[in-house]
Write an enzyme that holds these catalytic residues in place. Structure first.
Site, PDB file in Angstrom:
ATOM      1  CE  LYS A 101      -6.215   7.197  -0.586  1.00 49.00           C
ATOM      2  NZ  LYS A 101      -6.711   7.458  -1.933  1.00 49.00           N
TER       3      LYS A 101
HETATM    4  C1  LIG Z   1      -6.177   6.063  -2.832  1.00 48.11           C
HETATM    5  C2  LIG Z   1      -7.139   5.091  -3.361  1.00 48.11           C
HETATM    6  C3  LIG Z   1      -6.799   3.744  -3.553  1.00 48.11           C
HETATM    7  C4  LIG Z   1      -5.400   3.237  -3.392  1.00 48.11           C
HETATM    8  O1  LIG Z   1      -4.919   3.314  -2.092  1.00 48.11           O
HETATM    9  P1  LIG Z   1      -3.392   2.887  -1.815  1.00 48.11           P
HETATM   10  O2  LIG Z   1      -3.302   2.817  -0.330  1.00 48.11           O
HETATM   11  O3  LIG Z   1      -2.540   3.974  -2.397  1.00 48.11           O
HETATM   12  O4  LIG Z   1      -3.157   1.579  -2.456  1.00 48.11           O
HETATM   13  C5  LIG Z   1      -7.795   2.866  -3.958  1.00 48.11           C
HETATM   14  N1  LIG Z   1      -9.051   3.284  -4.183  1.00 48.11           N
HETATM   15  C6  LIG Z   1      -9.417   4.569  -4.032  1.00 48.11           C
HETATM   16  C7  LIG Z   1     -10.830   4.977  -4.283  1.00 48.11           C
HETATM   17  C8  LIG Z   1      -8.474   5.526  -3.635  1.00 48.11           C
HETATM   18  O5  LIG Z   1      -8.829   6.809  -3.520  1.00 48.11           O
END
Ligand SMILES: *Cc1c(COP(=O)(O)O)cnc(C)c1O
Length: 377
Positions: free
Chosen positions: A180
């Site tokens: 992210k």
């Molecule tokens: C990355 C992501 C998640 C999961 O996030 P984590 O912090 O790894 O649990 C959930 N939803 C979307 C749309 C994502 O891109």
């Protein structure tokens, strides 16, 4: 050349913050978590922010806060990282997959059609940072008496109608995974405007404990804690939060840099036929968590072939966002979502990270255009 598709921006400030917090000896859910929560709430304009271990556990808590459980249905896109759907299953409920639109975000009309008496919520995703039409979903949810939950995993710093994502609904959940825009290694954050929801989220993330460690530590009178319901260990550590505080300071700058690179791509590829580039909606701005392009029918190279050719030139790319209903874990649902499947099969995510040297941006642009021309002749 060896160009990755993504890379987190982490510097001396983050390293020092982690170092310093280790030496304070308070390493989980303490003062740094509180500070990160306060800063994140201020940044997004949300009333409350509750840090959790990751976005998936945060979404699970969001389900529990809405009293979603066995037999309930939650409508969400299949075209999303699989954690979106998994969080619904973790609560014992059933994900009902709806189609998306060409901006990769949930199609409100298709979502509305799938509402049944068992539906409890719509879980809308701001896919790859592109803001979904929150007001439209709010209207549908209000009309049908449903909860609106936002999966803002990718959307820290994106905005909708001049307000940052995180400040529009009762339950918004972010991720700080390294893929992210800002990262704490792993980590997540729930934002809400409701004190009751924030309080219960804080309770559930720490084993249902009636008093948190920070309050007990500061108390001048003895506090004997109770565990008022069966909770979870979804804590964020203070080491993560210390890194997050530094990352958050950089967020606006990171987005500016990402936008600059995205604009270079968009200008360079604008004339290429049969190629659809990302477009921001009039109602908001993206943080360009990913730069995903769509190869329309008629595009001269097949998607996987193009990915291979770029990799041969030292450029990593990724296929478009996955479809959960096609993963083995959800195959038993036997679903067919033609629009979502086509988007997955024809999309490519191009390299975008900070700092991405201008030579690298130029190299990707020339390689990509070269491959399009090569086959076009
Ligand atoms: C990355 C992501 C998640 C999961 O996030 P984590 O912090 O790894 O649990 C959930 N939803 C979307 C749309 C994502 O891109």
């Amino acid at each position: 050349m060896n160009i990755p598709v993504a890379k987190p921006f982490l510097g001396e400030e983050e390293a020092k913050a982690a170092h310093d917090v280790v030496l304070t000896h308070w390493v989980t859910q303490g003062p740094k978590v509180k500070e990160f929560e306060d800063n994140f709430a201020r940044y997004t304009g949300a009333q409350y922010a509750v840090a959790v271990s990751n976005c998936t556990t945060g979404l699970h808590l969001a389900m529990l806060l809405c009293h979603i459980g066995s037999g309930d249905e939650v409508i969400c896109p299949s075209l999303s990282y699989i954690a979106t759907a998994n969080s619904i299953v973790h609560a014992g409920a059933n994900p009902i997959f709806a189609e998306v639109r060409s901006d990769y975000n949930l199609d409100p009309d298709d979502a509305e059609k799938r509402i049944t008496p068992k539906t409890k919520a719509i879980l809308v995703v701001h896919q790859i940072g592109m803001p979904a039409d929150i007001d439209r979903f709010r209207q549908i949810c209000d009309n049908h008496g449903l909860f609106l939950i936002e999966d803002a995993a990718c959307a820290a710093g994106s905005s909708y109608k001049d307000k940052k994502i995180g400040s529009h609904s009762d339950l918004v959940v972010f991720s700080f995974h390294p893929r992210k825009v800002i990262t704490t290694g792993d980590g997540g954050m729930i934002t809400t405007s409701r004190k009751d929801l924030a309080d219960r989220a804080r309770l559930l993330r720490q084993h249902g404990m009636s008093v948190n460690d920070r309050v007990r530590h500061e108390a001048k009178t003895v506090i004997i804690e109770d565990h008022v319901e069966v909770g979870y260990n979804y804590r964020m550590t203070d080491i993560q939060a210390a890194v997050g505080i530094e990352q958050l300071k950089r967020l606006d700058w990171l987005i500016e840099e990402r936008r600059r690179i995205a604009q270079k791509y968009t200008e360079a590829f604008a004339e290429i036929p049969h190629l659809r580039l990302p477009v921001e909606p009039e109602s908001g701005t993206t943080n360009y968590q990913s730069y995903s392009i769509y190869l329309e029918p008629g595009f001269p190279v097949e998607r996987n072939e193009l990915m291979q050719r770029l990799l041969d030139r030292g450029i990593s790319t990724r296929r478009g966002v996955m479809n959960s209903h096609r993963a083995t874990a959800y195959k038993h649902l036997n679903l067919h979502l033609p629009f979502s499947e086509d988007l997955e099969d024809r999309s490519i995510i191009l390299p975008l990270y900070v700092p991405m040297p201008p030579e690298e941006v130029q190299y990707v642009i020339e390689a990509f255009r070269g491959e399009c021309m090569r086959t076009a002749r």
